[in-house]
Design an enzyme around this catalytic site. Sequence first.
Site: not given
Length: 304
Positions: A124, A272
């Site tokens: 992400d 992430h």
Amino acid sequence: MKKAAILSVVLIFLSSVVNCIIVRRSNSVSNSSLSDLGGVYSVSSRNIDYSTELTGNLIEEVGSDNDISIQSVYPYEQKRCWGILRQPENQTPKADPGADKVLERYGGRYVGDTAKKIIYLTFDEGYENGYTAKILDTLKDNNVKAAFFITGPYLNEHSDLVKRMVEEGHVVGNHTIHHPSLPEKSDSEIEEEVLGLERAFTEKFGARMKFLRPPKGEYSERSLSITSKLGYCNLFWSFAYDDWHRDKIRGPEYAYKMVMKNLHNGEIMLLHAVSKDNADALDMIIKGAAANGYEFGDVKDLEN
């Protein structure tokens, strides 16, 4: 007289053109409160709250069925938070009761083929923290493809990195323009959050987006239905951990151990890219997974 008549016709024509422009501009404003392809080029990452990346269950250790929701039926409009329960001995994690059926109904995925030792790597990218270039280098060195889910500000501010993702064969996925909770938006707002980003991406790179990761893992049947009709596969995950906090640097060994103890068939792994730990551990993770008999697949293969 002829000159006056001609002048009159010209004035009428010009008046019609001006009125047409005004009406079109007025309609454009009334149809969307966002500008410049949905607001992609006017919003900054400084104006978006990324403090809470995931709101669903992230159970750090294997637990009991009491650790996940017992509710299996939700109203069409109700917001749901994606959560999973990890299982022992590399078994597939459990989703909240009924969640997998809802995803299946709208063509979404949270896991691949559980009969195969394949992992799908996803990142992400709400904002850039200085580690994506290293992540891309590591993926290239190991010949591994990943999916990167970007926001509007990311595309606007870091198009050079997005260009690398595209050119190096990775999937660039849709994480919406402003990173909102989609169930809290109207139908038209959901469409503009998704299609506005896609339009800007297509304008830059001549390609379209096919995968959507709902911000914060928040969704409803309505948001799944709308985005599915837009041609998107909602891609959730079967592994994630709290790696989005900039003030939590625990070292690459921590990231490596968290990932390795939760490997499972068909895994859709969410990391992430703002995490230094993830960037530093990625090479170890790829090699460690391979040593345990896993391969890294291409997210494109998960498209319906």
